[in-house]
Design a protein around this motif. Structure first.
Motif, PDB file in Angstrom:
ATOM      1  N   GLY A 112       0.742  -1.267   0.034  1.00 16.68           N
ATOM      2  CA  GLY A 112      -0.119   0.162   0.188  1.00 16.68           C
ATOM      3  C   GLY A 112       0.869   1.392   0.099  1.00 16.68           C
ATOM      4  N   THR A 113       2.229   1.175  -0.095  1.00 14.74           N
ATOM      5  CA  THR A 113       3.007   2.349  -0.091  1.00 14.74           C
ATOM      6  C   THR A 113       4.202   2.063  -1.064  1.00 14.74           C
ATOM      7  N   GLU A 114       4.880   3.307  -1.314  1.00 15.55           N
ATOM      8  CA  GLU A 114       5.902   3.276  -2.188  1.00 15.55           C
ATOM      9  C   GLU A 114       7.232   3.234  -1.141  1.00 15.55           C
ATOM     10  N   THR A 115       7.275   2.820  -0.141  1.00 20.43           N
ATOM     11  CA  THR A 115       8.526   2.865   0.755  1.00 20.43           C
ATOM     12  C   THR A 115       8.909   1.361   0.786  1.00 20.43           C
ATOM     13  N   CYS A 116      10.308   1.450   0.489  1.00 24.73           N
ATOM     14  CA  CYS A 116      10.988  -0.019   0.674  1.00 24.73           C
ATOM     15  C   CYS A 116      11.469  -0.330   1.898  1.00 24.73           C
ATOM     16  N   VAL A 157      18.928  12.003   4.729  1.00 21.23           N
ATOM     17  CA  VAL A 157      18.313  12.510   3.563  1.00 21.23           C
ATOM     18  C   VAL A 157      19.229  13.449   2.868  1.00 21.23           C
ATOM     19  N   ALA A 158      19.560  13.421   1.809  1.00 21.75           N
ATOM     20  CA  ALA A 158      20.517  14.561   1.058  1.00 21.75           C
ATOM     21  C   ALA A 158      21.664  14.766   1.844  1.00 21.75           C
ATOM     22  N   LYS A 160      13.429   2.956   2.973  1.00 24.73           N
ATOM     23  CA  LYS A 160      13.776   4.064   2.165  1.00 24.73           C
ATOM     24  C   LYS A 160      12.854   4.183   1.183  1.00 24.73           C
ATOM     25  N   SER A 161      12.530   5.380   0.756  1.00 21.92           N
ATOM     26  CA  SER A 161      11.839   5.980  -0.388  1.00 21.92           C
ATOM     27  C   SER A 161      12.348   7.280  -0.920  1.00 21.92           C
ATOM     28  N   ASP A 162      11.965   7.357  -2.294  1.00 21.91           N
ATOM     29  CA  ASP A 162      12.414   8.458  -3.101  1.00 21.91           C
ATOM     30  C   ASP A 162      11.700   9.846  -2.595  1.00 21.91           C
ATOM     31  N   THR A 163      12.586  10.957  -2.752  1.00 21.05           N
ATOM     32  CA  THR A 163      11.997  12.256  -2.678  1.00 21.05           C
ATOM     33  C   THR A 163      12.737  13.270  -3.414  1.00 21.05           C
ATOM     34  N   GLU A 164      12.243  14.342  -3.477  1.00 20.74           N
ATOM     35  CA  GLU A 164      12.927  15.448  -4.406  1.00 20.74           C
ATOM     36  C   GLU A 164      14.159  15.463  -4.107  1.00 20.74           C
ATOM     37  N   TYR A 165      14.540  15.304  -2.842  1.00 22.34           N
ATOM     38  CA  TYR A 165      16.151  15.771  -2.288  1.00 22.34           C
ATOM     39  C   TYR A 165      16.782  14.285  -2.385  1.00 22.34           C
ATOM     40  N   GLY A 166      16.482  13.170  -2.858  1.00 24.18           N
ATOM     41  CA  GLY A 166      17.098  11.976  -3.028  1.00 24.18           C
ATOM     42  C   GLY A 166      16.485  11.110  -2.060  1.00 24.18           C
ATOM     43  N   PRO A 167      17.003   9.862  -1.918  1.00 25.91           N
ATOM     44  CA  PRO A 167      16.526   8.914  -0.828  1.00 25.91           C
ATOM     45  C   PRO A 167      16.388   9.169   0.588  1.00 25.91           C
TER      46      PRO A 167
END
Length: 345
Positions: A52-56, A132-133, A97-104
Protein backbone atom coordinates in the motif's frame (compact mmCIF):
# COMPACT_ATOMS: atom_id res chain seq x y z
CA UNK A 1 -70.88 -29.49 -0.22
CA UNK A 2 -69.62 -29.79 3.33
CA UNK A 3 -67.57 -27.33 5.26
CA UNK A 4 -64.28 -29.14 4.48
CA UNK A 5 -64.81 -28.78 0.77
CA UNK A 6 -65.66 -25.07 1.18
CA UNK A 7 -62.38 -24.40 3.02
CA UNK A 8 -60.32 -26.25 0.42
CA UNK A 9 -61.97 -24.37 -2.43
CA UNK A 10 -61.40 -21.03 -0.72
CA UNK A 11 -57.72 -21.78 -0.18
CA UNK A 12 -57.27 -22.78 -3.81
CA UNK A 13 -59.01 -19.63 -5.04
CA UNK A 14 -56.81 -17.43 -2.81
CA UNK A 15 -53.66 -19.09 -4.06
CA UNK A 16 -54.69 -18.65 -7.66
CA UNK A 17 -55.44 -14.95 -7.15
CA UNK A 18 -52.13 -14.14 -5.41
CA UNK A 19 -49.40 -12.96 -7.83
CA UNK A 20 -46.16 -14.98 -7.81
CA UNK A 21 -43.17 -12.77 -6.83
CA UNK A 22 -39.70 -13.80 -7.97
CA UNK A 23 -37.09 -14.18 -5.20
CA UNK A 24 -34.33 -11.53 -5.04
CA UNK A 25 -31.10 -12.70 -6.71
CA UNK A 26 -28.28 -13.61 -4.32
CA UNK A 27 -25.13 -11.64 -5.23
CA UNK A 28 -21.86 -13.02 -3.85
CA UNK A 29 -19.50 -10.36 -2.51
CA UNK A 30 -16.35 -10.04 -4.57
CA UNK A 31 -13.15 -10.78 -2.62
CA UNK A 32 -10.97 -7.84 -1.67
CA UNK A 33 -7.99 -7.54 -3.99
CA UNK A 34 -4.83 -8.95 -2.40
CA UNK A 35 -1.63 -6.96 -2.85
CA UNK A 36 1.24 -9.39 -2.64
CA UNK A 37 4.66 -8.22 -1.45
CA UNK A 38 6.64 -6.76 -4.34
CA UNK A 39 10.41 -6.83 -4.55
CA UNK A 40 12.08 -3.40 -4.48
CA UNK A 41 15.38 -3.49 -6.32
CA UNK A 42 16.02 0.26 -6.41
CA UNK A 43 18.26 0.21 -3.32
CA UNK A 44 19.96 -3.18 -3.58
CA UNK A 45 19.01 -6.70 -2.56
CA UNK A 46 16.69 -7.58 0.30
CA UNK A 47 14.22 -4.69 0.00
CA UNK A 48 10.46 -5.07 -0.55
CA UNK A 49 7.62 -2.58 -0.84
CA UNK A 50 5.51 -2.11 2.28
CA UNK A 51 2.01 -3.04 0.96
CA UNK A 52 0.00 0.00 0.00
CA UNK A 53 3.01 2.34 -0.03
CA UNK A 54 6.00 3.26 -2.16
CA UNK A 55 8.36 2.78 0.79
CA UNK A 56 10.94 0.01 0.56
CA UNK A 57 11.84 -1.97 3.68
CA UNK A 58 14.75 -4.28 4.46
CA UNK A 59 14.97 -6.52 7.54
CA UNK A 60 18.32 -8.01 8.51
CA UNK A 61 20.26 -8.99 11.59
CA UNK A 62 22.31 -11.65 13.29
CA UNK A 63 22.41 -14.14 16.16
CA UNK A 64 25.71 -14.42 18.04
CA UNK A 65 27.05 -16.82 20.64
CA UNK A 66 30.37 -15.87 22.20
CA UNK A 67 32.64 -17.15 24.96
CA UNK A 68 35.00 -14.52 26.42
CA UNK A 69 38.21 -15.59 28.14
CA UNK A 70 40.44 -13.52 30.41
CA UNK A 71 40.73 -12.07 33.92
CA UNK A 72 37.29 -11.12 35.21
CA UNK A 73 35.69 -12.14 31.89
CA UNK A 74 32.25 -11.84 33.48
CA UNK A 75 32.69 -8.07 33.75
CA UNK A 76 31.76 -7.66 37.43
CA UNK A 77 34.17 -9.16 39.97
CA UNK A 78 31.57 -8.81 42.73
CA UNK A 79 29.17 -11.24 41.05
CA UNK A 80 31.25 -13.13 38.50
CA UNK A 81 35.02 -13.43 38.87
CA UNK A 82 35.30 -16.33 36.45
CA UNK A 83 38.05 -16.39 33.83
CA UNK A 84 35.46 -17.22 31.12
CA UNK A 85 31.93 -16.09 30.38
CA UNK A 86 29.39 -17.07 27.69
CA UNK A 87 27.09 -14.42 26.21
CA UNK A 88 24.39 -14.46 23.53
CA UNK A 89 23.19 -11.58 21.36
CA UNK A 90 20.31 -11.11 18.96
CA UNK A 91 20.16 -8.04 16.73
CA UNK A 92 17.64 -6.95 14.12
CA UNK A 93 17.84 -3.93 11.81
CA UNK A 94 14.99 -2.26 9.93
CA UNK A 95 15.95 0.02 7.04
CA UNK A 96 13.23 2.00 5.23
CA UNK A 97 13.87 3.97 2.04
CA UNK A 98 11.70 6.06 -0.26
CA UNK A 99 12.35 8.52 -3.08
CA UNK A 100 11.96 12.26 -2.49
CA UNK A 101 12.81 15.37 -4.45
CA UNK A 102 15.97 15.59 -2.29
CA UNK A 103 17.05 12.01 -2.94
CA UNK A 104 16.39 8.82 -0.94
CA UNK A 105 14.89 9.32 2.51
CA UNK A 106 16.31 6.66 4.82
CA UNK A 107 15.24 5.60 8.29
CA UNK A 108 17.12 2.99 10.33
CA UNK A 109 16.21 1.26 13.59
CA UNK A 110 18.56 -1.28 15.19
CA UNK A 111 17.39 -3.27 18.22
CA UNK A 112 19.88 -5.38 20.16
CA UNK A 113 19.27 -7.86 22.98
CA UNK A 114 22.16 -9.22 25.07
CA UNK A 115 21.92 -12.12 27.51
CA UNK A 116 24.69 -12.98 29.95
CA UNK A 117 22.37 -15.60 31.45
CA UNK A 118 18.64 -16.25 31.92
CA UNK A 119 18.21 -13.49 34.51
CA UNK A 120 20.85 -10.97 33.41
CA UNK A 121 19.68 -9.53 30.10
CA UNK A 122 19.25 -6.14 28.46
CA UNK A 123 17.62 -4.85 25.29
CA UNK A 124 18.93 -1.60 23.86
CA UNK A 125 18.33 0.76 20.97
CA UNK A 126 21.63 0.29 19.17
CA UNK A 127 20.89 2.89 16.48
CA UNK A 128 17.96 4.99 15.27
CA UNK A 129 18.42 7.75 12.73
CA UNK A 130 17.06 9.46 9.63
CA UNK A 131 19.14 10.33 6.59
CA UNK A 132 18.36 12.49 3.55
CA UNK A 133 20.48 14.51 1.10
CA UNK A 134 23.66 13.79 3.09
CA UNK A 135 22.20 14.94 6.43
CA UNK A 136 21.86 12.42 9.26
CA UNK A 137 20.30 12.94 12.70
CA UNK A 138 19.66 10.55 15.55
CA UNK A 139 21.54 7.90 17.49
CA UNK A 140 24.33 6.43 15.36
CA UNK A 141 27.99 5.39 15.43
CA UNK A 142 30.67 7.98 14.73
CA UNK A 143 33.64 7.66 12.39
CA UNK A 144 35.67 6.85 15.53
CA UNK A 145 33.95 3.46 15.63
CA UNK A 146 35.83 2.41 12.49
CA UNK A 147 39.05 0.46 12.78
CA UNK A 148 41.27 -2.10 11.14
CA UNK A 149 39.69 -5.45 10.29
CA UNK A 150 41.40 -7.47 13.04
CA UNK A 151 40.75 -7.34 16.78
CA UNK A 152 44.16 -6.09 17.95
CA UNK A 153 43.93 -2.37 17.18
CA UNK A 154 42.74 -0.01 19.92
CA UNK A 155 42.37 3.28 18.05
CA UNK A 156 38.76 4.29 18.72
CA UNK A 157 36.72 6.01 21.39
CA UNK A 158 35.60 4.37 24.62
CA UNK A 159 32.02 5.22 23.52
CA UNK A 160 31.33 5.64 19.80
CA UNK A 161 27.50 5.73 19.80
CA UNK A 162 26.15 9.28 20.17
CA UNK A 163 23.08 11.39 19.58
CA UNK A 164 24.46 13.41 16.68
CA UNK A 165 23.70 15.47 13.63
CA UNK A 166 26.05 15.43 10.67
CA UNK A 167 26.46 16.18 7.01
CA UNK A 168 28.45 13.89 4.75
CA UNK A 169 29.26 14.45 1.09
CA UNK A 170 29.76 11.22 -0.83
CA UNK A 171 30.79 10.03 -4.25
CA UNK A 172 31.56 6.49 -5.29
CA UNK A 173 35.18 6.70 -4.10
CA UNK A 174 35.29 9.65 -1.66
CA UNK A 175 33.47 11.06 1.35
CA UNK A 176 33.91 14.04 3.66
CA UNK A 177 31.71 15.00 6.58
CA UNK A 178 31.26 17.02 9.75
CA UNK A 179 29.26 16.08 12.86
CA UNK A 180 28.15 17.61 16.14
CA UNK A 181 28.06 14.93 18.85
CA UNK A 182 26.50 14.86 22.30
CA UNK A 183 29.24 13.30 24.45
CA UNK A 184 27.04 12.78 27.48
CA UNK A 185 28.44 9.34 28.31
CA UNK A 186 32.00 9.96 27.14
CA UNK A 187 35.13 10.29 29.25
CA UNK A 188 35.44 12.93 31.96
CA UNK A 189 38.08 14.37 34.25
CA UNK A 190 38.24 13.04 37.81
CA UNK A 191 36.52 16.07 39.38
CA UNK A 192 33.83 16.48 36.71
CA UNK A 193 30.85 14.63 35.19
CA UNK A 194 30.30 13.58 31.57
CA UNK A 195 28.04 16.23 30.05
CA UNK A 196 29.55 17.85 27.01
CA UNK A 197 29.55 18.24 23.24
CA UNK A 198 32.08 17.61 20.52
CA UNK A 199 32.69 18.26 16.84
CA UNK A 200 34.19 15.58 14.61
CA UNK A 201 35.13 15.25 10.97
CA UNK A 202 35.75 12.31 8.69
CA UNK A 203 37.47 12.13 5.30
CA UNK A 204 38.05 8.90 3.41
CA UNK A 205 37.89 7.03 0.17
CA UNK A 206 39.39 4.40 -2.10
CA UNK A 207 41.84 4.45 -4.97
CA UNK A 208 42.07 1.07 -6.62
CA UNK A 209 43.41 -1.43 -4.09
CA UNK A 210 44.16 1.34 -1.55
CA UNK A 211 41.73 2.83 0.99
CA UNK A 212 42.27 5.66 3.47
CA UNK A 213 40.51 7.51 6.28
CA UNK A 214 41.36 10.57 8.38
CA UNK A 215 39.21 11.24 11.45
CA UNK A 216 39.39 14.04 14.00
CA UNK A 217 37.41 15.35 16.94
CA UNK A 218 37.41 18.14 19.52
CA UNK A 219 35.88 17.61 22.96
CA UNK A 220 34.76 21.04 24.22
CA UNK A 221 34.24 20.04 27.86
CA UNK A 222 37.64 18.38 28.24
CA UNK A 223 39.21 21.01 25.96
CA UNK A 224 41.25 18.41 24.13
CA UNK A 225 41.01 16.62 20.82
CA UNK A 226 42.39 13.75 18.77
CA UNK A 227 43.21 12.92 15.17
CA UNK A 228 43.65 9.54 13.49
CA UNK A 229 44.77 8.27 10.10
CA UNK A 230 44.22 4.77 8.69
CA UNK A 231 45.08 3.13 5.40
CA UNK A 232 44.83 -0.33 3.83
CA UNK A 233 46.41 -1.78 0.71
CA UNK A 234 46.03 -5.15 -0.99
CA UNK A 235 49.49 -6.72 -1.00
CA UNK A 236 50.18 -10.32 -1.92
CA UNK A 237 47.66 -12.80 -0.48
CA UNK A 238 46.17 -10.32 1.96
CA UNK A 239 45.51 -6.72 3.00
CA UNK A 240 48.00 -4.62 4.96
CA UNK A 241 46.48 -2.10 7.38
CA UNK A 242 48.30 0.76 9.14
CA UNK A 243 46.97 3.32 11.61
CA UNK A 244 48.24 6.14 13.81
CA UNK A 245 46.42 8.28 16.38
CA UNK A 246 47.38 11.32 18.48
CA UNK A 247 45.49 12.88 21.39
CA UNK A 248 46.32 16.30 22.88
CA UNK A 249 44.91 15.07 26.19
CA UNK A 250 42.35 12.54 27.47
CA UNK A 251 39.03 13.24 25.74
CA UNK A 252 35.91 11.46 24.50
CA UNK A 253 37.34 10.83 21.04
CA UNK A 254 40.55 9.11 22.17
CA UNK A 255 41.85 8.52 25.68
CA UNK A 256 43.77 5.21 25.66
CA UNK A 257 47.13 6.92 25.17
CA UNK A 258 48.77 10.16 24.05
CA UNK A 259 49.68 8.46 20.77
CA UNK A 260 49.60 5.00 19.24
CA UNK A 261 50.54 3.18 16.06
CA UNK A 262 49.00 -0.09 14.86
CA UNK A 263 49.53 -2.56 12.03
CA UNK A 264 47.86 -5.72 10.79
CA UNK A 265 48.01 -8.07 7.84
CA UNK A 266 44.77 -9.87 6.94
CA UNK A 267 45.81 -13.02 5.08
CA UNK A 268 43.15 -14.58 2.87
CA UNK A 269 44.38 -18.16 3.24
CA UNK A 270 41.40 -19.66 1.38
CA UNK A 271 38.01 -18.48 0.16
CA UNK A 272 36.64 -19.23 3.64
CA UNK A 273 39.63 -18.71 5.94
CA UNK A 274 41.18 -15.36 6.95
CA UNK A 275 44.08 -15.06 9.41
CA UNK A 276 44.93 -11.61 10.81
CA UNK A 277 47.97 -10.99 13.03
CA UNK A 278 48.26 -7.48 14.47
CA UNK A 279 50.44 -5.31 16.71
CA UNK A 280 50.08 -1.93 18.42
CA UNK A 281 52.37 0.34 20.41
CA UNK A 282 51.09 3.01 22.83
CA UNK A 283 52.98 6.10 23.96
CA UNK A 284 51.97 7.25 27.48
CA UNK A 285 49.37 4.51 27.89
CA UNK A 286 46.35 5.12 30.13
CA UNK A 287 43.76 2.47 29.21
CA UNK A 288 40.04 2.42 28.56
CA UNK A 289 38.39 3.86 31.68
CA UNK A 290 35.87 6.72 31.37
CA UNK A 291 37.32 8.62 34.34
CA UNK A 292 40.58 10.05 32.98
CA UNK A 293 43.48 12.14 34.36
CA UNK A 294 44.05 15.74 33.34
CA UNK A 295 46.87 14.77 30.97
CA UNK A 296 49.12 11.89 29.93
CA UNK A 297 52.25 13.16 31.70
CA UNK A 298 54.16 10.53 33.66
CA UNK A 299 52.42 7.50 32.14
CA UNK A 300 54.41 4.56 30.81
CA UNK A 301 54.21 3.01 27.37
CA UNK A 302 52.58 -0.28 26.38
CA UNK A 303 52.48 -2.73 23.51
CA UNK A 304 49.94 -5.24 22.28
CA UNK A 305 49.98 -8.22 19.92
CA UNK A 306 47.25 -10.54 18.80
CA UNK A 307 45.85 -12.99 16.28
CA UNK A 308 42.34 -13.27 14.85
CA UNK A 309 41.03 -16.14 12.74
CA UNK A 310 37.78 -15.92 10.72
CA UNK A 311 36.25 -18.98 9.09
CA UNK A 312 33.07 -19.07 7.01
CA UNK A 313 31.36 -22.38 7.77
CA UNK A 314 28.56 -21.92 5.21
CA UNK A 315 26.91 -18.87 3.66
CA UNK A 316 25.88 -16.39 6.39
CA UNK A 317 27.36 -18.54 9.17
CA UNK A 318 30.89 -18.09 10.43
CA UNK A 319 33.22 -18.70 13.35
CA UNK A 320 35.78 -16.26 14.79
CA UNK A 321 38.52 -16.81 17.35
CA UNK A 322 40.77 -14.09 18.74
CA UNK A 323 43.56 -13.93 21.31
CA UNK A 324 45.27 -10.70 22.46
CA UNK A 325 48.27 -9.99 24.70
CA UNK A 326 48.75 -6.56 26.33
CA UNK A 327 51.91 -5.56 28.23
CA UNK A 328 51.69 -2.10 29.88
CA UNK A 329 54.82 -0.63 31.44
CA UNK A 330 52.90 0.54 34.52
CA UNK A 331 50.81 -2.60 35.07
CA UNK A 332 50.56 -6.35 34.77
CA UNK A 333 50.46 -8.01 31.40
CA UNK A 334 47.16 -9.64 30.46
CA UNK A 335 45.94 -12.16 27.89
CA UNK A 336 42.33 -12.08 26.67
CA UNK A 337 40.36 -13.66 23.86
CA UNK A 338 37.05 -15.00 22.66
CA UNK A 339 35.41 -17.61 20.45
CA UNK A 340 32.33 -16.60 18.43
CA UNK A 341 29.66 -18.26 16.30
CA UNK A 342 27.43 -15.93 14.29
CA UNK A 343 24.55 -16.45 11.88
CA UNK A 344 23.57 -13.44 9.78
CA UNK A 345 20.36 -12.95 7.83
Amino acid sequence: MNIKMVLLASAAAFAASTPVLAADAIVAAEPEPVEYVRVCDAYGTGYFYIPGTETCLKIEGYIRFQVNVGPNAGGDSSTNDSSWDAVTRGQVQFTAKSDTEYGPLTGVIVLQANADNASSQETILDSAYLDVAGFRAGLFYSWWDDGLSGETDDIGSVVTLHNSIRYQYETGTFYAGLSVDELEDGVFKADEAPNNVGVAFGIGGTAGAFSYQVTGGWDFDNEDGAIRAMGTAEIGPGTLGLAAVYSSGPNSYYSSAEWAVAAEYAIKATDKLKITPGVQYYGNYFGGSKAVPDDFDGLGDAWKAGLTVDYQIVDNFYAKASVQYLDPEDGDDVTTGYFRLQRSF
